[in-house]
Design an enzyme around this catalytic site. Structure first.
Site, PDB file in Angstrom:
ATOM      1  N   SER A 126       0.834  -1.205   0.000  1.00 28.71           N
ATOM      2  CA  SER A 126       0.000   0.000   0.000  1.00 28.71           C
ATOM      3  C   SER A 126       0.865   1.250   0.000  1.00 28.71           C
ATOM      4  O   SER A 126       2.001   1.246   0.515  1.00 28.71           O
ATOM      5  CB  SER A 126      -0.893  -0.009   1.245  1.00 28.71           C
ATOM      6  OG  SER A 126      -1.466   1.252   1.478  1.00 28.71           O
ATOM      7  N   TYR A 151      -2.506   0.048  10.478  1.00 32.04           N
ATOM      8  CA  TYR A 151      -2.642  -0.642   9.186  1.00 32.04           C
ATOM      9  C   TYR A 151      -1.409  -0.377   8.329  1.00 32.04           C
ATOM     10  O   TYR A 151      -0.819  -1.285   7.741  1.00 32.04           O
ATOM     11  CB  TYR A 151      -3.899  -0.174   8.461  1.00 32.04           C
ATOM     12  CG  TYR A 151      -3.895  -0.542   6.999  1.00 32.04           C
ATOM     13  CD1 TYR A 151      -4.096  -1.863   6.593  1.00 32.04           C
ATOM     14  CD2 TYR A 151      -3.672   0.418   6.011  1.00 32.04           C
ATOM     15  CE1 TYR A 151      -4.067  -2.212   5.251  1.00 32.04           C
ATOM     16  CE2 TYR A 151      -3.642   0.080   4.669  1.00 32.04           C
ATOM     17  CZ  TYR A 151      -3.844  -1.232   4.293  1.00 32.04           C
ATOM     18  OH  TYR A 151      -3.808  -1.575   2.967  1.00 32.04           O
ATOM     19  N   LYS A 155       1.754  -2.967   6.747  1.00 30.12           N
ATOM     20  CA  LYS A 155       2.260  -3.063   5.377  1.00 30.12           C
ATOM     21  C   LYS A 155       3.769  -2.834   5.351  1.00 30.12           C
ATOM     22  O   LYS A 155       4.506  -3.518   4.625  1.00 30.12           O
ATOM     23  CB  LYS A 155       1.532  -2.069   4.471  1.00 30.12           C
ATOM     24  CG  LYS A 155       0.074  -2.428   4.209  1.00 30.12           C
ATOM     25  CD  LYS A 155      -0.078  -3.809   3.609  1.00 30.12           C
ATOM     26  CE  LYS A 155      -1.519  -4.171   3.316  1.00 30.12           C
ATOM     27  NZ  LYS A 155      -1.676  -5.555   2.812  1.00 30.12           N
TER      28      LYS A 155
END
Length: 351
Positions: A126, A151, A155
């Protein structure tokens, strides 16, 4: 015909990628525990491709159940790994949930890759790994900064784990950093299907337009951007899906120049949240009810991609523009509404 395991195959990007893989001659199996997805999308895949895809309803955080998939399918040639929790706001509220789910599942999967000697691995990363960049557009060599959410950290950590893994294993790996997937398959047979309240802007817009949501909250209008709202790079999900097929073939053809190799997947241009709302109104003729709210924790101010590397090395070319993204998303939302009418007339969740 090479067998490819797609994790999160019942999810939004996973389902569109399965369609693209099947259309390009790959044999696909899926693993998805459906905790945040629906097997309904597998039905859509079958209608589009004519192929029925088997899904293993397995939690990748359970190593034994994950390992059993590989024991049953010893001819798996590659993996495309999507399965993860992905709501930025929720990750801020529940960081341990995100660290456990997203990282334990990846580690279990890589243990199987190592033991069964799977040659190709494509990871769904991402643009959140860039944090709030000093300069945009970002390239693959733009320094990563502190992530703005747990989050984003998962990644970053996922990329680091795969990097260390690839240094001591023969598996060829690609990390695909994508920006803001949106839209739906032009057939309206698959699309984004939030199980709870949607977190991403485009389904918030379409659900508001159709009456499922009372309105839209724009999180902040005091950022240093054109109109004060955040800037994003919206990429059509079908364009994104095709990039995964190209990345896999790139590894199969042994064209990778490093291991792992990183590619940005975005359109190369940024649009603000308010501009996106206005574009939807123009495409559909439907006025939207939106209000300005407080800035949301975890949001990056502005980011969009330099996609030259993906264009030059993968031969990837985005085909859909913003109007296509919003138009196909609206067509999908209308299809969901029509499907609801086949039931009792209640506004049910199709999951």
């Amino acid at each position: 015909m090479k067998k490819i395991l797609v994790t999160g195959g019942c999810g939004y990007i996973g389902s569109h990628t399965i369609v693209d893989l099947v259309e390009n001659g790959f044999d696909i199996i899926s693993v998805d525990n459906n905790s945040r997805s629906s097997e309904r999308l597998l039905e859509g895949i079958e209608k589009i491709t004519g192929k029925k895809v088997k899904n293993y309803k397995v939690d990748l955080c359970d190593f034994n159940d994950t390992n059993a998939i590989f024991e049953e399918n010893e001819d798996i040639a590659g993996i495309i790994h999507f399965a993860a929790y992905k709501a930025v706001g929720e990750s801020v509220e529940k960081p341990l949930l995100y660290f456990e789910n997203n990282l334990v599942s990846l580690i279990n999967l890589l243990k199987c890759v190592e033991f069964f000697k799977i040659p190709y691995f494509v990871f769904s990363s991402s643009c959140t790994v860039y944090g709030n960049p000093d300069h945009i557009p970002v390239t693959e060599t733009t320094p990563t900064k502190a992530a703005e959410s747990p989050y984003g950290y998962t990644k970053q950590m996922g990329e680091q784990i795969i990097g260390e893994f690839s240094h001591v294993n023969d598996t060829a790996c690609v990390l695909l950093r994508y920006f803001n997937p949106a839209g739906a398959h032009p057939s309206a047979l698959i699309g984004e299907l939030p199980i709870d309240k949607p977190q991403n802007l485009v389904p918030v817009i379409t659900q508001s337009a159709i009456g499922k949501l009372p309105g839209i909250t724009v999180f902040g209008n005091n950022y240093p951007t054109r109109d004060g709202s955040c800037v994003r790079d919206f990429i059509h999900v079908s364009d994104l899906a095709h990039a995964h097929t190209l990345a896999l073939q790139y590894l199969i053809d042994k064209k990778n120049k490093s291991n792992p190799e990183i590619f940005n997947l975005g359109t190369g241009s940024g649009i603000t949240v308010l501009e996106t709302i206005q574009a939807f109104e123009k495409v559909t003729g439907i006025p939207l009810n939106y209000t300005i709210g407080a800035n949301r924790p975890g949001d990056v101010v502005a980011i969009y991609a330099n996609n030259d590397k993906a264009r030059q090395q993968l031969g990837w070319q985005p085909e859909f523009n913003l109007e296509d993204i919003l138009g196909t998303a609206w067509k999908w939302e209308q299809k969901l509404k029509e499907d609801e009418k086949l039931f009792t007339g209640k506004n049910i969740q199709l999951n």
